[in-house]
Write a protein that holds these residues in place. Sequence first.
Motif, PDB file in Angstrom:
ATOM      1  N   GLY A  60       0.807  -1.217   0.000  1.00 23.33           N
ATOM      2  CA  GLY A  60       0.000   0.000   0.000  1.00 23.33           C
ATOM      3  C   GLY A  60       0.831   1.254   0.000  1.00 23.33           C
ATOM      4  N   TYR A 151      -9.861   2.783   2.675  1.00 21.06           N
ATOM      5  CA  TYR A 151      -9.249   1.465   2.833  1.00 21.06           C
ATOM      6  C   TYR A 151      -9.945   0.660   3.920  1.00 21.06           C
ATOM      7  CZ  TYR A 151      -5.275   2.692  -0.141  1.00 21.06           C
ATOM      8  OH  TYR A 151      -4.497   3.038  -1.213  1.00 21.06           O
ATOM      9  N   ALA A 155      -5.907  -2.456   6.348  1.00 22.54           N
ATOM     10  CA  ALA A 155      -4.987  -1.816   5.414  1.00 22.54           C
ATOM     11  C   ALA A 155      -4.652  -0.394   5.857  1.00 22.54           C
ATOM     12  CB  ALA A 155      -5.602  -1.790   4.013  1.00 22.54           C
ATOM     13  N   LYS A 248     -14.365  -1.160   0.104  1.00 21.68           N
ATOM     14  CA  LYS A 248     -13.147  -0.590   0.665  1.00 21.68           C
ATOM     15  C   LYS A 248     -11.937  -1.205  -0.047  1.00 21.68           C
ATOM     16  CE  LYS A 248     -15.245   1.842   3.857  1.00 21.68           C
ATOM     17  NZ  LYS A 248     -15.229   3.328   3.868  1.00 21.68           N
TER      18      LYS A 248
END
Length: 287
Positions: A60, A151, A155, A248
């Motif tokens: 990420g 998110y 995450a 999400k």
Amino acid sequence: MSFDDEPGHVGGDPGRGDDRFSTLGGTRQTRTRMPETTGDVYGGGRRPQRTSRSLVMVVGVVVLLVAAIAFANRGGDGSATTPDNAAKPGAAESTAATGTKPVPGKQGGIASGFAQTEQGAQSAASNYAVVLGSTGMFKKDSRHRIVDSTYTSEAADGLKGPQDGAYSADFLKKLGLDAEGNPPQGNTFVSRTIPVGTKVVSYSADSAKIAVWYTGLIGMSGPGSTDPVRTTWKTWTFDLKWSSNDWKIATDSQVDGPAPVPGDVAASSADVISKAVEEYGGFTYAR
């Protein structure tokens, strides 16, 4: 945000969004609707698997920060069923209006409450690309709010700390911003993503993989700027999960292009660009 020359939600490399930003045949196209006011926020794989929190965090962070570093290092230059009119993954689809609004409303200026359908997943991916490519990603408080809103909780928890470290005072300085992410007086920092189309890579009732083809704007507009506002072209792929009654992001990735041949329109002055950014608001994107 958000760009083209170097390695990399904001939505790309640690900071800016330069690289945030296929062929149309075989790609779903996106319809734009609901113009809004300038007060809203405009515009950091695979099917979700059981990856460790550390892996989610690393992937990420790399995705959200790739674009900004690229730019800075340039050297100063409802139902769980699929709608009947939805095409199969990979097939092109008409952009005619469906009559279905993308979301019933917003929370903190960020679109939310997308339908648990293929169309809803595409709308979510498009709108998330916009907010993750916005100037809000360069300020800590708004960045945390954006990440928490787009998110999954797991995450988001893994992203915020590393992002804060990446958006250091030294890095922001390279972009022409102060330690709080503000541009110099009389200058306008620009970071926006503009979705061009979406493609469904895969879809089920609780997960979806959506690719968003977009163009972006990134740079500093104002007197003495050495990083004028530029355009970029990217494809941002989101692995979405149905969580807390909304779509999400579980993981995401970006690649360059497809990029068209540049047009022959002369570049506008810094004053014109700054004024346009202030006067033209953003959109809520719908499939």
